[in-house]
Each structure stands twice: as structure tokens, then as C-alpha cells.
Scaffold this active site. Structure first.
Site, PDB file in Angstrom:
ATOM      1  N   LYS A  30      38.547  48.562  40.092  1.00  0.00           N
ATOM      2  CA  LYS A  30      37.269  48.996  39.495  1.00  0.00           C
ATOM      3  C   LYS A  30      36.143  48.750  40.486  1.00  0.00           C
ATOM      4  O   LYS A  30      36.282  47.930  41.410  1.00  0.00           O
ATOM      5  CB  LYS A  30      36.967  48.232  38.203  1.00  0.00           C
ATOM      6  CG  LYS A  30      36.837  46.703  38.331  1.00  0.00           C
ATOM      7  CD  LYS A  30      35.493  46.162  38.752  1.00  0.00           C
ATOM      8  CE  LYS A  30      35.461  44.637  38.832  1.00  0.00           C
ATOM      9  NZ  LYS A  30      34.373  44.080  39.606  1.00  0.00           N
ATOM     10  N   ASP A  52      37.178  39.417  33.638  1.00  0.00           N
ATOM     11  CA  ASP A  52      37.262  40.852  33.946  1.00  0.00           C
ATOM     12  C   ASP A  52      38.521  41.520  33.412  1.00  0.00           C
ATOM     13  O   ASP A  52      38.636  42.746  33.469  1.00  0.00           O
ATOM     14  CB  ASP A  52      37.316  41.050  35.475  1.00  0.00           C
ATOM     15  CG  ASP A  52      35.944  41.038  36.106  1.00  0.00           C
ATOM     16  OD1 ASP A  52      34.955  40.902  35.364  1.00  0.00           O
ATOM     17  OD2 ASP A  52      35.882  41.169  37.339  1.00  0.00           O
TER      18      ASP A  52
END
Ligand code: C5P
Length: 307
Positions: free
Chosen positions: A12, A143
Site C-alpha cells: 500500500k 496497519d
């Protein structure tokens, strides 16, 4: 068909990252736009047949020397968590082909951990819903929940509150990593120090609606920022300051319409709505920096594949 499973673990970037004042539990609330990209690690997961235990074997372009002892590896921890939650001691072998640089702000370890949970859940006949997995995965790191769903998301809390965004993402991303390892806890600590020294308080949150509005405008008009970048440019080591400045201005000179740092570093990225320009920039940047990758946004995470 055996019980082996192959699972992609895409990385990401944070298009936007606002960091607020440290909470009493030591974590910082954030407000971020996460975007999953079509570049990442690949994991192969097989059962150890009648044996218990966890084996993790890492290969790929990322140097082995940079890996922590197996039981501290987040892949190992993800398998262990799944075993404990299921009450099933069946052993697993994980082969991880590591392509995402470490300490790079691309969520490499978190992506791998989510991939493990998704794959083991699939092999077990999906005892947990995706919502269960999101919840469970937050124990492995702030995360990780994002990587259960993927795509584009508005992320808050300490990083574990995910709200999916459906948006057109007609642009390419050029990732540039200078080969510096950036420690997340150290980056948060530096941000605290800079804020307390300068008596600057955090900027107010922008809210999902505003951030999605920005995302839907042309990248050349994006007003996203990353609070860590400002801190590193002011108070990072001379090498960090020089390096980030150099990459970001090179990306701009080569036609990127938006540039930023991802997460707490060390990967910088450029967003290009013109693919031909992005390809030209790739060729130039490859000659200067150790890791340069041209990739595209993913609207959702790829499926796991049973082999
Ligand atoms: O959640 P994770 O284990 O990835 O976080 C690593 C460290 O980063 C935390 O111990 C904390 O120091 C810092 N952190 C933070 N605020 C967040 C996420 C991480 O301060 N939102």
C-alpha cells in the site's frame, strides 16, 4: 488438488497521512487514505501434514540478513494467532517470496500477515468472516486490518478503523525507495519531539468527505500531505533530508503530478496520469535509486488461489 495455497500480499501507499497527538496508550490517532497497489510479496502455504509447528522460509530480492528471528517474524505470529483462535495445532509451512522493501512505509509485513490469515481461513473453510479477520488482525499491527479488504480506504484510529472508498483511480504510481530503513516507532517519536520543541500542534482532521473529494480531483490538484514528511525534511538526519528532497524533486521534474512520502518512510512516490511519462521516469530513476517500481492501484485485494 493438494492443500497448498498461493496468496498475493500487495503493498500500500498512503496518499494522505495526518498524525494527531499521542494517546495515553502510546499510539497516535491518524487520518489517512490508503491505496493498495498491484505490487507485492507472494506466499505459498502448505500444511505440515501430521506434524505441528510453524516453518517460515523467506526468499526473494530482499536480503535475508534483514530478517528478525522466526518467532518475531509477523508471518510466524499470524500463523500462531490463527492456530490459537481456531484451537487447531495443525502445523504450517510458509514460503514467502519477499519483494516489498522492509522499513519502507509500504506495509510489507502487514500485507504478509493479512495474507496468512486470509489463506489459512480459506483452507479451514472460512470459519471467520472478513470482519472477524479485520478485528483479529489488529492484534498483529495497526496497519494489518487494511490488508484484509484492500482497495482504497479512509483509515482512522491507530490505523485499524477502515472505511472503504469507491473511487476511480486512473493513474500510475512510481515507487522510489532509496534503500534506507525507516523505523515506525522512531518516526512517531521524532514527530512528538518536533511538535513539543516547536509547540506546533497537529492540524485538524479533514474528514472522509473532504479527502474523498480531493481524491476524485485531478492528481495535479491534490492537497494531500504526510505529516512525517514535513518532520523528516526539517529534522531528519542530513542524509534523510537530502535523499527525500532529491527523490521528490526528481519525480516532479520527470512529470509526476503529485509526490509524497508513504507511511513513515522511506519510500517516496509519484502519481502520473500519463502512463508514457511514468514509463520514461521509471527508466531515468532506475539509474539513480536502488528500488524503483511502476505500479497501479488495485480496487480490491486479489483472491487466494488453491493449487
Ligand atoms: O501497531 P504497530 O505494532 O505497527 O506499531 C508499532 C509502533 O508504532 C507502536 O508501538 C507505536 O510506537 C507506533 N505507532 C503509533 N501510532 C500508530 C501506529 C503505530 O504511535 N497509529
Amino acid at each position: 488438488m493438494g492443500d497448498g495455497i498461493r496468496v498475493a500480499a500487495p503493498c500500500k501507499i498512503n496518499l494522505h497521512l495526518g498524525v494527531f497527538d499521542r494517546r495515553s496508550d502510546g499510539y497516535h490517532p491518524i487520518e489517512s487514505i490508503f491505496q493498495m497497489l498491484d505490487f507485492g510479496d507472494v506466499l505459498w502455504i502448505d500444511s505440515l501434514k501430521k506434524r505441528s509447528g510453524i516453518e517460515v522460509h523467506v526468499e526473494g530480492p530482499v536480503p535475508m540478513g534483514s530478517f528478525v528471528p522466526p518467532e518475531q517474524n509477523i508471518v510466524y505470529k499470524a500463523v500462531r494467532l490463527f492456530q490459537m483462535e481456531r484451537g487447531d495445532e495443525r502445523g504450517w509451512h510458509v514460503r514467502l517470496e519477499k519483494a516489498i522493501p522492509l522499513g519502507a512505509g509500504l506495509g510489507g509485513g502487514s500485507a504478509d500477515a493479512a495474507a496468512v490469515l486470509l489463506a489459512l481461513n480459506q483452507v479451514a473453510g472460512k470459519p471467520f468472516s472478513d470482519a472477524d479477520l479485520e478485528h483479529l488482525s489488529a492484534r498483529l499491527g495497526s496497519d494489518v486490518p487494511f490488508f484484509i479488504k484492500g482497495g482504497t480506504a479512509y483509515v482512522t484510529g491507530r490505523g485499524e478503523q477502515i472505511s472503504t472508498v469507491s473511487a476511480e483511480t486512473p493513474w500510475a504510481v512510481l515507487l522510489v525507495n532509496p534503500g534506507l530503513h525507516s523505523s515506525t516507532p522512531e518516526a512517531f517519536a521524532l514527530l512528538d519531539t518536533v511538535r513539543s520543541d516547536t509547540q506546533n500542534s497537529a492540524k485538524p482532521p479533514l474528514g472522509k468527505e473532504r479527502l474523498v473529494q480531493i481524491l476524485q480531483s485531478h492528481p495535479k490538484n491534490w492537497t494531500f500531505y504526510n505529516d512525517f514528511l514535513e518532520v523528516f525534511l526539517q529534522r531528519g538526519s542530513p542524509e534523510v533530508q537530502r535523499t527525500y528532497q532529491a527523490i521528490l524533486s526528481e519525480l516532479k521534474d520527470l512529470g509526476a503530478e503529485f509526490v509524497n512520502l508513504s507511511g513513515s518512510g522511506s519510500t517516496c512516490f509519484g502519481v502520473f496520469s500519463d502512463l508514457a511519462r511514468a514509463k520514461k521516469a521509471l527508466e531515468v530513476l532506475k539509474t539513480h535509486w536502488s528500488f524503483v517500481e511502476l505500479c497501479f492501484p488495485l480496487a480490491r485485494r486479489p483472491n487466494t488461489v488453491v493449487e
